[in-house]
Design a protein around this motif. Structure first.
Motif, short mmCIF file in Angstrom:
data_model
loop_
_atom_site.label_atom_id
_atom_site.label_comp_id
_atom_site.label_asym_id
_atom_site.label_seq_id
_atom_site.Cartn_x
_atom_site.Cartn_y
_atom_site.Cartn_z
N GLU A 84 32.85 45.36 -32.44
CA GLU A 84 33.16 43.94 -32.28
C GLU A 84 33.28 43.59 -30.81
O GLU A 84 33.90 44.31 -30.04
N THR B 255 36.97 49.06 -35.38
CA THR B 255 36.45 47.83 -35.99
C THR B 255 37.20 47.54 -37.29
O THR B 255 37.55 48.45 -38.04
N PHE B 256 37.48 46.26 -37.53
CA PHE B 256 38.13 45.85 -38.77
C PHE B 256 37.06 45.80 -39.86
O PHE B 256 36.32 44.84 -39.98
N THR B 257 36.97 46.87 -40.64
CA THR B 257 35.89 46.97 -41.63
C THR B 257 36.31 47.83 -42.80
O THR B 257 37.24 48.63 -42.69
N GLU B 258 35.65 47.65 -43.93
CA GLU B 258 35.88 48.49 -45.11
C GLU B 258 35.11 49.81 -45.00
O GLU B 258 35.34 50.73 -45.77
N GLY C 183 45.80 49.70 -41.83
CA GLY C 183 44.60 49.89 -42.64
C GLY C 183 43.86 51.19 -42.38
O GLY C 183 43.05 51.61 -43.22
N ASP C 184 44.09 51.82 -41.22
CA ASP C 184 43.25 52.97 -40.88
C ASP C 184 44.03 54.18 -40.35
O ASP C 184 43.42 55.11 -39.83
N LYS D 138 37.14 42.80 -28.92
CA LYS D 138 38.15 43.75 -28.46
C LYS D 138 38.03 44.02 -26.95
O LYS D 138 36.94 44.13 -26.42
#
Ligand SMILES: *Cc1c(COP(=O)(O)O)cnc(C)c1O
Length: 219
Positions: free
Chosen positions: A121, A157-160, A195-196, A124
């Motif tokens: 992204e 990265t903000f991702t699934e 989340g990670d 950042k």
């Protein structure tokens, strides 16, 4: 989210073990929420706005260690210089020089991490791996006696897509191992958020920054 703040602190502390520090990221949350975490034994809190962190520092117990985890504007450094314990997101020499200057005025040495941009992204901040290597070779660094470079920080990265997060954290893990060879004070690798963090634990993190999984969603 189920459970109380106290229970979340207890669960994270057990899961992370003694080699991974927990930064409880309390941005936007009221002092009473921080006190609930404090009463469960939590002592490191992370904020991303200097004014909010300073208000909380003034109001809350003095054995709390305050970490600035967000992007820092140079003109705000002076407000946190008297008390901040660790600044996570240093991304350029100009900022580090200002931290050094304000630390000196306060007769302190301020611990800093260098932020590396591993995410795809554009939003950042951070240095690229090559910029980091060049930065660490800059001779001006040794003149900055009132800052201590303690390691690296990054946001994935903000991702699934977990494979992508693994790849990004692997880049940072390799870079941390490489740069630690020449940086005597390096001891902190700050990766992993709500989340990670489990993925970060597979890539050598020793400092995770957890907000919403402790305090609930931010509005
Ligand atoms: C807000 C924030 C966190 C915590 O994020 P959560 O997803 O709520 O755990 C961690 N690191 C930085 C830099 C942040 O700004």
């Amino acid at each position: 989210m189920e459970g109380t703040i106290k229970e979340h602190i207890k669960t994270f502390t057990e899961e992370l073990g003694e080699h991974i520090d927990l930064v409880a990221v309390s941005k936007t949350k009221p002092n009473q929420d921080l006190m609930e975490a404090y009463e469960a034994g939590q002592r490191i809190f992370g904020e991303n706005k200097v004014q909010e962190m300073t208000d909380k520092w003034e109001a809350l117990p003095k054995d709390i260690q305050w970490h600035m985890v967000g992007h820092v504007q140079t003109n705000k450094v002076k407000y946190m210089a008297p008390y901040v314990d660790l600044i996570h997101a240093v991304h350029k020499l100009k900022l580090l020089k200002e931290i050094n200057k304000r630390a000196k005025e306060n007769d302190r040495v301020i611990n800093c991490l260098l932020q590396v941009k591993i995410a795809e992204e554009d939003s950042k901040y951070g240095m690229s791996p090559d910029e980091l290597r060049a930065f660490l070779k800059d001779e001006k660094l040794s003149e900055l006696k009132n800052v201590k470079l303690k390691g690296l920080m990054a946001m994935a990265t903000f991702t699934e897509d977990e494979d992508q997060i693994h790849r990004e954290f692997q880049v940072l893990q390799d870079l941390y191992e490489e740069t630690s060879k020449t940086q005597a004070d390096f001891s902190i690798l700050s990766i992993g958020m709500s989340g990670d963090y489990k993925i970060a634990m597979q890539h050598g993190t020793n400092m995770v920054r957890i907000g919403s999984s402790i305090f609930g969603a931010r509005h």
